[in-house]
Design a protein around this motif. Structure first.
Motif, PDB file in Angstrom:
ATOM      1  N   ASP A 174      42.098   8.222 -69.390  1.00 27.89           N
ATOM      2  CA  ASP A 174      43.189   7.769 -70.253  1.00 27.89           C
ATOM      3  C   ASP A 174      43.892   8.908 -70.991  1.00 27.89           C
ATOM      4  N   THR A 175      43.585  10.123 -70.614  1.00 24.93           N
ATOM      5  CA  THR A 175      44.206  11.281 -71.267  1.00 24.93           C
ATOM      6  C   THR A 175      45.527  11.594 -70.568  1.00 24.93           C
ATOM      7  N   THR A 176      46.632  11.181 -71.199  1.00 21.56           N
ATOM      8  CA  THR A 176      47.932  11.295 -70.514  1.00 21.56           C
ATOM      9  C   THR A 176      48.467  12.729 -70.497  1.00 21.56           C
ATOM     10  N   ALA A 177      47.881  13.606 -71.302  1.00 23.72           N
ATOM     11  CA  ALA A 177      48.380  14.988 -71.349  1.00 23.72           C
ATOM     12  C   ALA A 177      47.870  15.835 -70.185  1.00 23.72           C
ATOM     13  N   LEU A 178      47.032  15.246 -69.352  1.00 23.11           N
ATOM     14  CA  LEU A 178      46.595  15.989 -68.166  1.00 23.11           C
ATOM     15  C   LEU A 178      46.478  15.054 -66.973  1.00 23.11           C
ATOM     16  N   ARG A 179      46.472  15.673 -65.792  1.00 18.42           N
ATOM     17  CA  ARG A 179      46.266  14.906 -64.560  1.00 18.42           C
ATOM     18  C   ARG A 179      44.958  15.345 -63.926  1.00 18.42           C
ATOM     19  N   VAL A 180      44.099  14.391 -63.602  1.00 18.86           N
ATOM     20  CA  VAL A 180      42.825  14.727 -62.954  1.00 18.86           C
ATOM     21  C   VAL A 180      43.065  14.909 -61.448  1.00 18.86           C
ATOM     22  N   PRO A 181      42.119  15.544 -60.751  1.00 13.81           N
ATOM     23  CA  PRO A 181      42.317  15.759 -59.308  1.00 13.81           C
ATOM     24  C   PRO A 181      42.433  14.445 -58.547  1.00 13.81           C
ATOM     25  N   PHE A 182      43.233  14.491 -57.515  1.00 17.29           N
ATOM     26  CA  PHE A 182      43.470  13.367 -56.625  1.00 17.29           C
ATOM     27  C   PHE A 182      42.258  13.192 -55.718  1.00 17.29           C
ATOM     28  N   GLN A 183      41.848  11.966 -55.480  1.00 14.81           N
ATOM     29  CA  GLN A 183      40.744  11.732 -54.546  1.00 14.81           C
ATOM     30  C   GLN A 183      41.257  10.952 -53.347  1.00 14.81           C
ATOM     31  N   GLN A 184      41.212  11.604 -52.181  1.00 11.21           N
ATOM     32  CA  GLN A 184      41.749  11.006 -50.969  1.00 11.21           C
ATOM     33  C   GLN A 184      40.841   9.922 -50.431  1.00 11.21           C
ATOM     34  N   ARG A 215      54.413  16.681 -72.231  1.00 10.35           N
ATOM     35  CA  ARG A 215      53.831  15.967 -73.374  1.00 10.35           C
ATOM     36  C   ARG A 215      53.166  16.910 -74.366  1.00 10.35           C
ATOM     37  N   LEU A 216      53.238  18.207 -74.105  1.00  6.91           N
ATOM     38  CA  LEU A 216      52.498  19.163 -74.934  1.00  6.91           C
ATOM     39  C   LEU A 216      53.447  20.147 -75.602  1.00  6.91           C
ATOM     40  N   SER A 217      53.025  20.636 -76.770  1.00  2.00           N
ATOM     41  CA  SER A 217      53.887  21.567 -77.497  1.00  2.00           C
ATOM     42  C   SER A 217      53.464  23.016 -77.239  1.00  2.00           C
ATOM     43  N   PHE A 218      52.641  23.219 -76.211  1.00  7.52           N
ATOM     44  CA  PHE A 218      52.257  24.592 -75.863  1.00  7.52           C
ATOM     45  C   PHE A 218      52.190  24.751 -74.341  1.00  7.52           C
ATOM     46  N   ASP A 219      51.999  25.987 -73.890  1.00  7.33           N
ATOM     47  CA  ASP A 219      51.944  26.201 -72.445  1.00  7.33           C
ATOM     48  C   ASP A 219      50.500  26.406 -72.000  1.00  7.33           C
ATOM     49  N   ARG A 220      50.329  26.658 -70.704  1.00  5.56           N
ATOM     50  CA  ARG A 220      48.993  26.787 -70.133  1.00  5.56           C
ATOM     51  C   ARG A 220      48.227  27.954 -70.752  1.00  5.56           C
ATOM     52  N   LYS A 221      48.954  29.051 -71.018  1.00  3.74           N
ATOM     53  CA  LYS A 221      48.294  30.233 -71.579  1.00  3.74           C
ATOM     54  C   LYS A 221      47.661  29.915 -72.939  1.00  3.74           C
ATOM     55  N   ILE A 275      41.707  19.889 -78.096  1.00  2.00           N
ATOM     56  CA  ILE A 275      42.823  20.845 -78.038  1.00  2.00           C
ATOM     57  C   ILE A 275      44.111  20.135 -77.624  1.00  2.00           C
ATOM     58  N   LEU A 276      43.992  19.218 -76.654  1.00  2.31           N
ATOM     59  CA  LEU A 276      45.194  18.500 -76.206  1.00  2.31           C
ATOM     60  C   LEU A 276      45.738  17.601 -77.324  1.00  2.31           C
ATOM     61  N   GLU A 277      44.847  16.884 -77.987  1.00  2.00           N
ATOM     62  CA  GLU A 277      45.290  15.971 -79.058  1.00  2.00           C
ATOM     63  C   GLU A 277      46.005  16.728 -80.168  1.00  2.00           C
ATOM     64  N   ARG A 278      45.481  17.898 -80.492  1.00  2.00           N
ATOM     65  CA  ARG A 278      46.081  18.722 -81.550  1.00  2.00           C
ATOM     66  C   ARG A 278      47.479  19.199 -81.179  1.00  2.00           C
ATOM     67  N   ASN A 279      47.761  19.231 -79.881  1.00  2.00           N
ATOM     68  CA  ASN A 279      49.024  19.827 -79.445  1.00  2.00           C
ATOM     69  C   ASN A 279      49.938  18.859 -78.705  1.00  2.00           C
ATOM     70  N   GLU A 280      49.633  17.564 -78.845  1.00  2.58           N
ATOM     71  CA  GLU A 280      50.478  16.587 -78.171  1.00  2.58           C
ATOM     72  C   GLU A 280      51.791  16.409 -78.937  1.00  2.58           C
ATOM     73  N   LYS A 281      52.858  16.217 -78.169  1.00  2.06           N
ATOM     74  CA  LYS A 281      54.161  16.009 -78.810  1.00  2.06           C
ATOM     75  C   LYS A 281      54.276  14.578 -79.312  1.00  2.06           C
TER      76      LYS A 281
END
Ligand SMILES: *Cc1c(COP(=O)(O)O)cnc(C)c1O
Length: 385
Positions: A275-285, A303-309, A379-385
């Protein structure tokens, strides 16, 4: 914050592994002895292939496979940009030209439709890479190979134990290469393997691994005496030692247990992040089982106010050793300076900006996994837009 640093990948050696190595050290053969054939036979069986050739590392495995495929000056070989540089470098070693076909945005593997677009009169082979352990679309790749008479070399450095529609990776195409670097599924320190079902290819690989030299009477042009051998091809010294093979054999006994744990960890991450919308989990074929060498999340940067770095730095501050796999190969300075400046694989470049490999290795504890999940979410919650 964790007290100890958690790496993204790590080997697991036990007392049996240590004993296996010590036994070889006390035996007559440190190299070119009986452990090599034993390891090859056991590995071939383990991945459902007829033949296996042990070699000094996974890069040498790719080089040997390109050689056995007959790749030479003027030949083009299609591979994925989202891989370790060795997949493409092996083509260069043989004088060939790597050509990059963009990835499928769902699986992050080479997209068969993109392969079709890159085929020319010079195309000789395809090197699909089972990125992270997720099998490529082998039916479609084999179909293309048949249509254009191309050789297929699977780079399965991430895919020991992965299966595609009921078939294990290792016995599907012309050749499949593996790596036994310590971060991979099983380790020999350094080491690699090529598997094939083709006897001619098998013989070529054996020659290439050891200077192109043979002692086989049926293959030599002359017979001068019991000491006599001949060099028939320009090979290398890419031999694996018996010390490494003994370790590999011992590790192979635990491969199922390792794989089971990797799958468990992946399931725990997927469940935790569903349910974490700020990331995508790996696809399972459907119909395929990944071997989960890597667990790659994709940040939903919109959805985030920062970049990957920033994310990378924040999670490292929590003592969690995430990593990034991979910079598209053609973006490396060597490739940029040698003719690849015009290459653009949009999906690969977009993916590269967003991916993070979370720690995944069999020896991780449930506490380690919880630490990763908590840190990522916080970390994601702290930086969600
Ligand atoms: C590790 C790896 C290799 C190279 O293997 P080495 O044993 O390190 O030489 C090749 N391709 C991929 C995709 C890898 O991850």
């Amino acid at each position: 914050m964790r007290e100890t640093y958690l790496p993204y990948g790590k080997q697991w050696l036990d007392e049996d592994d240590i004993k296996a190595v010590v036994d070889v050290l006390q035996s007559d053969y440190l190299t070119t002895g009986p452990k090599i054939a034993e390891f090859e036979k056991a590995f071939a069986q383990c991945v459902d292939a007829k033949f296996a050739v042990a070699i000094s590392n996974g890069t040498a495995a790719l080089h040997a496979a390109c050689y056995a495929a007959g790749i030479t000056v003027g030949d083009e070989v299609i591979t994925s940009p989202i891989t370790f540089a060795a997949s493409a470098n092996a083509v260069l070693y043989c004088g060939g030209t790597p050509v990059f076909a963009d990835i499928d945005t769902a699986t992050y593997n080479i997209d068969p439709q993109e392969i079709r677009k890159k085929i020319t009169d010079k195309t000789k082979a395809i090197i699909p890479v089972h990125f992270s352990g997720q099998p490529c679309d082998m039916d479609e790749i084999e179909r293309i190979a048949k249509e254009y008479n191309l050789i297929v070399i699977e780079d399965a450095a991430h895919a020991v134990g992965a299966d595609y529609k009921g078939k294990l990776i290792g016995g599907i195409s012309d050749m499949t290469t593996f790596s036994f670097h310590p971060v991979k599924h099983i380790t020999t320190g350094e080491g690699g393997m090529i598997t094939t079902n083709n006897e001619d290819i098998y013989q070529k690989l054996l020659l290439f691994r050891s200077h192109g030299i043979t002692r086989d009477k049926d293959r030599m042009l002359d017979q001068q005496g019991p000491w006599y051998y001949e060099q028939l091809e320009l090979g290398y010294n890419y031999r694996m030692t018996d010390i490494q093979a003994a370790l590999g054999l011992s590790q192979l006994n635990k491969a199922d247990k390792f794989l089971h744990r990797r799958r468990e960890i992946a399931d725990m991450y997927t469940e935790a992040f569903k349910d974490t919308t700020a990331l995508r989990v790996p696809f399972q074929q459907n119909g395929c089982n990944s071997s989960w060498h890597l667990y790659v999340i994709q940040l939903n940067l919109e959805r985030l106010s920062f970049d990957r770095k920033k994310f990378f730095e924040a999670i490292h501050r929590e003592n969690i050793g995430v990593n990034v796999h991979y910079l598209p190969v053609y973006k490396h300075p060597y490739y940029q300076q040698n003719g690849y400046r015009e290459v653009k694989c949009l999906h690969s470049e977009n993916l590269y900006e967003r991916i993070i490999s979370l720690p995944i290795f069999p020896k991780m504890t449930n506490q380690d996994i919880d630490d990763v999940i908590t840190s990522v979410k916080t970390i994601l919650e702290r930086n969600e837009k």
